[in-house]
Write a protein that holds these residues in place. Structure first.
Motif, PDB file in Angstrom:
ATOM      1  N   LEU A  33       6.645   5.161 -23.126  1.00  0.00           N
ATOM      2  CA  LEU A  33       5.235   4.761 -23.225  1.00  0.00           C
ATOM      3  C   LEU A  33       4.700   5.507 -24.421  1.00  0.00           C
ATOM      4  O   LEU A  33       4.964   6.679 -24.517  1.00  0.00           O
ATOM      5  CB  LEU A  33       4.340   5.120 -22.040  1.00  0.00           C
ATOM      6  CG  LEU A  33       4.466   4.330 -20.728  1.00  0.00           C
ATOM      7  CD1 LEU A  33       3.791   5.029 -19.650  1.00  0.00           C
ATOM      8  CD2 LEU A  33       4.162   2.889 -20.825  1.00  0.00           C
ATOM      9  N   PRO A  54       8.999  -1.053 -16.293  1.00  0.00           N
ATOM     10  CA  PRO A  54       8.292  -0.550 -17.481  1.00  0.00           C
ATOM     11  C   PRO A  54       7.800   0.886 -17.321  1.00  0.00           C
ATOM     12  O   PRO A  54       7.817   1.649 -18.279  1.00  0.00           O
ATOM     13  CB  PRO A  54       7.129  -1.524 -17.662  1.00  0.00           C
ATOM     14  CG  PRO A  54       6.944  -2.181 -16.357  1.00  0.00           C
ATOM     15  CD  PRO A  54       8.293  -2.202 -15.696  1.00  0.00           C
ATOM     16  N   LEU A  55       7.363   1.259 -16.099  1.00  0.00           N
ATOM     17  CA  LEU A  55       6.764   2.587 -15.940  1.00  0.00           C
ATOM     18  C   LEU A  55       7.786   3.706 -16.117  1.00  0.00           C
ATOM     19  O   LEU A  55       7.452   4.786 -16.602  1.00  0.00           O
ATOM     20  CB  LEU A  55       6.079   2.706 -14.580  1.00  0.00           C
ATOM     21  CG  LEU A  55       4.794   1.890 -14.438  1.00  0.00           C
ATOM     22  CD1 LEU A  55       4.190   2.056 -13.066  1.00  0.00           C
ATOM     23  CD2 LEU A  55       3.775   2.284 -15.499  1.00  0.00           C
ATOM     24  N   LEU A  59       0.828  -1.205   0.000  1.00  0.00           N
ATOM     25  CA  LEU A  59       0.000   0.000   0.000  1.00  0.00           C
ATOM     26  C   LEU A  59       0.866   1.260   0.000  1.00  0.00           C
ATOM     27  O   LEU A  59       0.492   2.280  -0.583  1.00  0.00           O
ATOM     28  CB  LEU A  59      -0.966  -0.010   1.189  1.00  0.00           C
ATOM     29  CG  LEU A  59      -2.019  -1.129   1.114  1.00  0.00           C
ATOM     30  CD1 LEU A  59      -2.912  -1.096   2.347  1.00  0.00           C
ATOM     31  CD2 LEU A  59      -2.865  -1.009  -0.139  1.00  0.00           C
ATOM     32  N   LEU A  72      -6.055  -2.235  -3.188  1.00  0.00           N
ATOM     33  CA  LEU A  72      -5.199  -1.379  -4.013  1.00  0.00           C
ATOM     34  C   LEU A  72      -5.899  -1.029  -5.330  1.00  0.00           C
ATOM     35  O   LEU A  72      -5.894   0.125  -5.773  1.00  0.00           O
ATOM     36  CB  LEU A  72      -3.870  -2.092  -4.283  1.00  0.00           C
ATOM     37  CG  LEU A  72      -2.809  -1.279  -5.016  1.00  0.00           C
ATOM     38  CD1 LEU A  72      -2.443  -0.031  -4.223  1.00  0.00           C
ATOM     39  CD2 LEU A  72      -1.568  -2.121  -5.258  1.00  0.00           C
ATOM     40  N   ILE A 111      -0.225   5.501  -7.539  1.00  0.00           N
ATOM     41  CA  ILE A 111      -1.398   6.326  -7.852  1.00  0.00           C
ATOM     42  C   ILE A 111      -0.938   7.717  -8.297  1.00  0.00           C
ATOM     43  O   ILE A 111      -1.377   8.252  -9.313  1.00  0.00           O
ATOM     44  CB  ILE A 111      -2.341   6.429  -6.641  1.00  0.00           C
ATOM     45  CG1 ILE A 111      -3.007   5.083  -6.381  1.00  0.00           C
ATOM     46  CG2 ILE A 111      -3.409   7.498  -6.879  1.00  0.00           C
ATOM     47  CD1 ILE A 111      -3.887   5.058  -5.147  1.00  0.00           C
ATOM     48  N   ALA A 132       7.409  -2.316 -26.042  1.00  0.00           N
ATOM     49  CA  ALA A 132       7.557  -0.874 -25.827  1.00  0.00           C
ATOM     50  C   ALA A 132       8.140  -0.165 -27.054  1.00  0.00           C
ATOM     51  O   ALA A 132       7.962   1.040 -27.216  1.00  0.00           O
ATOM     52  CB  ALA A 132       8.433  -0.623 -24.606  1.00  0.00           C
ATOM     53  N   TYR A 191       7.196  -3.504 -11.610  1.00  0.00           N
ATOM     54  CA  TYR A 191       6.356  -2.389 -12.062  1.00  0.00           C
ATOM     55  C   TYR A 191       7.168  -1.123 -12.347  1.00  0.00           C
ATOM     56  O   TYR A 191       6.854  -0.376 -13.269  1.00  0.00           O
ATOM     57  CB  TYR A 191       5.256  -2.096 -11.035  1.00  0.00           C
ATOM     58  CG  TYR A 191       4.142  -3.100 -11.087  1.00  0.00           C
ATOM     59  CD1 TYR A 191       3.108  -2.967 -12.007  1.00  0.00           C
ATOM     60  CD2 TYR A 191       4.138  -4.212 -10.256  1.00  0.00           C
ATOM     61  CE1 TYR A 191       2.097  -3.903 -12.086  1.00  0.00           C
ATOM     62  CE2 TYR A 191       3.126  -5.163 -10.328  1.00  0.00           C
ATOM     63  CZ  TYR A 191       2.109  -5.000 -11.244  1.00  0.00           C
ATOM     64  OH  TYR A 191       1.116  -5.932 -11.334  1.00  0.00           O
ATOM     65  N   SER A 235       0.454   7.550 -11.764  1.00  0.00           N
ATOM     66  CA  SER A 235      -0.492   7.378 -12.870  1.00  0.00           C
ATOM     67  C   SER A 235      -1.311   8.641 -13.116  1.00  0.00           C
ATOM     68  O   SER A 235      -1.651   8.934 -14.263  1.00  0.00           O
ATOM     69  CB  SER A 235      -1.394   6.157 -12.624  1.00  0.00           C
ATOM     70  OG  SER A 235      -1.880   6.172 -11.312  1.00  0.00           O
ATOM     71  N   ILE A 236      -1.613   9.389 -12.043  1.00  0.00           N
ATOM     72  CA  ILE A 236      -2.359  10.630 -12.258  1.00  0.00           C
ATOM     73  C   ILE A 236      -1.522  11.642 -13.036  1.00  0.00           C
ATOM     74  O   ILE A 236      -2.008  12.289 -13.969  1.00  0.00           O
ATOM     75  CB  ILE A 236      -2.814  11.227 -10.909  1.00  0.00           C
ATOM     76  CG1 ILE A 236      -3.932  10.353 -10.341  1.00  0.00           C
ATOM     77  CG2 ILE A 236      -3.313  12.655 -11.080  1.00  0.00           C
ATOM     78  CD1 ILE A 236      -4.262  10.659  -8.920  1.00  0.00           C
ATOM     79  N   PHE A 279      -9.059   7.195 -10.274  1.00  0.00           N
ATOM     80  CA  PHE A 279      -9.192   7.499 -11.697  1.00  0.00           C
ATOM     81  C   PHE A 279     -10.591   7.916 -12.076  1.00  0.00           C
ATOM     82  O   PHE A 279     -10.791   8.731 -12.961  1.00  0.00           O
ATOM     83  CB  PHE A 279      -8.712   6.316 -12.544  1.00  0.00           C
ATOM     84  CG  PHE A 279      -7.332   6.562 -13.010  1.00  0.00           C
ATOM     85  CD1 PHE A 279      -7.096   7.235 -14.193  1.00  0.00           C
ATOM     86  CD2 PHE A 279      -6.264   6.223 -12.219  1.00  0.00           C
ATOM     87  CE1 PHE A 279      -5.822   7.538 -14.593  1.00  0.00           C
ATOM     88  CE2 PHE A 279      -4.984   6.513 -12.606  1.00  0.00           C
ATOM     89  CZ  PHE A 279      -4.754   7.172 -13.797  1.00  0.00           C
ATOM     90  N   GLY A 293       1.905   1.502  -3.418  1.00  0.00           N
ATOM     91  CA  GLY A 293       0.664   1.713  -4.164  1.00  0.00           C
ATOM     92  C   GLY A 293       0.288   3.184  -4.220  1.00  0.00           C
ATOM     93  O   GLY A 293      -0.106   3.700  -5.266  1.00  0.00           O
ATOM     94  N   LEU A 346      10.568   2.222 -19.868  1.00  0.00           N
ATOM     95  CA  LEU A 346      10.042   1.836 -21.178  1.00  0.00           C
ATOM     96  C   LEU A 346       8.967   2.787 -21.679  1.00  0.00           C
ATOM     97  O   LEU A 346       8.415   2.609 -22.745  1.00  0.00           O
ATOM     98  CB  LEU A 346       9.464   0.422 -21.118  1.00  0.00           C
ATOM     99  CG  LEU A 346      10.466  -0.673 -20.779  1.00  0.00           C
ATOM    100  CD1 LEU A 346       9.761  -1.995 -20.703  1.00  0.00           C
ATOM    101  CD2 LEU A 346      11.585  -0.729 -21.820  1.00  0.00           C
ATOM    102  N   ASN A 395       0.099   0.819 -25.252  1.00  0.00           N
ATOM    103  CA  ASN A 395       1.420   0.535 -24.699  1.00  0.00           C
ATOM    104  C   ASN A 395       1.363   0.416 -23.176  1.00  0.00           C
ATOM    105  O   ASN A 395       1.974  -0.473 -22.585  1.00  0.00           O
ATOM    106  CB  ASN A 395       2.422   1.633 -25.068  1.00  0.00           C
ATOM    107  CG  ASN A 395       3.020   1.407 -26.445  1.00  0.00           C
ATOM    108  OD1 ASN A 395       2.871   2.227 -27.330  1.00  0.00           O
ATOM    109  ND2 ASN A 395       3.692   0.292 -26.618  1.00  0.00           N
ATOM    110  N   LEU A 454       0.935  10.917 -15.034  1.00  0.00           N
ATOM    111  CA  LEU A 454       1.073  10.406 -16.404  1.00  0.00           C
ATOM    112  C   LEU A 454      -0.147  10.809 -17.222  1.00  0.00           C
ATOM    113  O   LEU A 454      -0.044  11.217 -18.383  1.00  0.00           O
ATOM    114  CB  LEU A 454       1.228   8.879 -16.386  1.00  0.00           C
ATOM    115  CG  LEU A 454       1.198   8.189 -17.756  1.00  0.00           C
ATOM    116  CD1 LEU A 454       2.417   8.592 -18.590  1.00  0.00           C
ATOM    117  CD2 LEU A 454       1.148   6.679 -17.606  1.00  0.00           C
ATOM    118  N   HIS A 455      -1.323  10.713 -16.602  1.00  0.00           N
ATOM    119  CA  HIS A 455      -2.575  11.093 -17.241  1.00  0.00           C
ATOM    120  C   HIS A 455      -2.561  12.589 -17.599  1.00  0.00           C
ATOM    121  O   HIS A 455      -3.056  13.000 -18.644  1.00  0.00           O
ATOM    122  CB  HIS A 455      -3.714  10.774 -16.262  1.00  0.00           C
ATOM    123  CG  HIS A 455      -5.077  11.075 -16.797  1.00  0.00           C
ATOM    124  ND1 HIS A 455      -5.738  10.235 -17.643  1.00  0.00           N
ATOM    125  CD2 HIS A 455      -5.896  12.135 -16.592  1.00  0.00           C
ATOM    126  CE1 HIS A 455      -6.909  10.754 -17.954  1.00  0.00           C
ATOM    127  NE2 HIS A 455      -7.033  11.903 -17.332  1.00  0.00           N
TER     128      HIS A 455
END
Lengths: 199, 94
Positions: A199, A193-194, A24, B80, A31, B32, A190, A34-35, B88, A27, A197, B40, A37-38
């Protein structure tokens, strides 16, 4: 042989509960990642291209292989092969140092190019790239601290194996050290790739 | 007087698992290189999650543990996933 009752199941379950808090913890950072990245896809893409896939890929292979030897060392002690268990665990430890050495050169190269948290060169960049590198340093840094802690636990476990405190009938310490080590591998699966690699 | 999990996993099994993980690593690196846009991200996370499941089941012995372990690991990842999902839901429709 001591006749003190040991709760192996409880011991292992306690380790898992601790790992859940770790999942967590990371985790939350995922989060955040990812936000952003968005929000800043192009900046993340450009900044990610600057990371060296060979460092990241090499470290992935090092960690996966170290996990293999960790897992095999548990099988070895179950078969009462103390010598082989120590050999396997030593290889795991060696690969942990390979990982850290790699990381040292990787971060060193970034520092050399003037990229470190709050550096003048970094602050001139677009906001999305500043955030990307901020997350990169925090997340791979926190992961790196886990690798260092894992290595210390492995060294302790090696001594316990040597003095037969960990043996065929009582190897829960080795199992729990293994669980911690595999978690470190899990998080890297995780991170790789994040960050490298993308994107 | 031994640990509850008496199941000894063979070296061979672990080496197969290891080879599979290296193969999947090569797959992510390869995927990738192709520009699939948003896919991707999906591909990278799908492969990473497959690798994570393999590590948890075999290296972390979860396959050989009792139900208590399996259920609580599942619950943790469910929590999680809920965190990420709801976050999101908020971000995407803001």
């Amino acid at each position: 042989m001591s006749n003190i009752h040991k709760d192996y199941l409880g011991s292992k379950f306690g380790m898992w509960l601790f790992l859940f808090t770790e999942i967590l913890l990371f985790g939350g950072l995922f989060i955040l990642y990812s936000i952003y990245l968005h929000k800043y896809p192009t900046e993340f893409h450009l900044a990610g291209k600057e990371l060296n896939v060979y460092f990241g890929g090499g470290n992935t292979v090092a960690l996966v292989t170290s996990s293999l030897f960790m897992a095999m060392s548990i099988s070895a002690i179950q078969k009462d092969d103390k010598k082989l268990a120590i050999t396997f665990l030593s290889i795991t430890l060696a690969l942990a140092f390979v990982f850290l050495t790699n990381k040292y050169f990787e971060w060193g190269a970034k520092f050399h190019h003037g990229i470190y948290p709050d550096s003048p060169a970094l602050l001139e960049r677009p906001k999305g790239e500043i955030i990307f590198f901020g997350l990169y340093f925090v997340m791979t840094g926190l992961h790196g601290i886990h690798v260092i802690i894992g290595a210390i636990i492995i060294i302790y476990t090696l001594f316990m194996l040597k003095y037969e405190k960990v043996n065929k009938d009582d190897f829960v310490l080795l199992e729990n050290a293994g669980l911690y080590w595999h978690l470190v591998d899990l998080i890297w699966i995780y991170l790789f790739p994040l960050f490298y690699l993308i994107l | 007087m031994s640990t509850e999990s008496k199941h000894i996993v063979s070296y061979k099994t672990f080496i197969i698992v290891w080879a599979l993980l290296l193969f999947l690593t090569a797959v992510t690196v390869w995927v990738a290189q192709i520009n699939l846009g948003f896919l991707n991200v999906v591909a990278a996370l799908a492969v990473a999650t497959t690798k994570a499941c393999i590590v948890i089941l075999f290296f972390m012995h979860l396959k050989y543990e009792n139900k208590l372990f399996k259920i609580s690991v599942f619950m943790t990842f469910l929590v999680l996933a809920l965190f990420i999902g709801f976050t999101f839901f908020d971000v995407a429709y803001r």
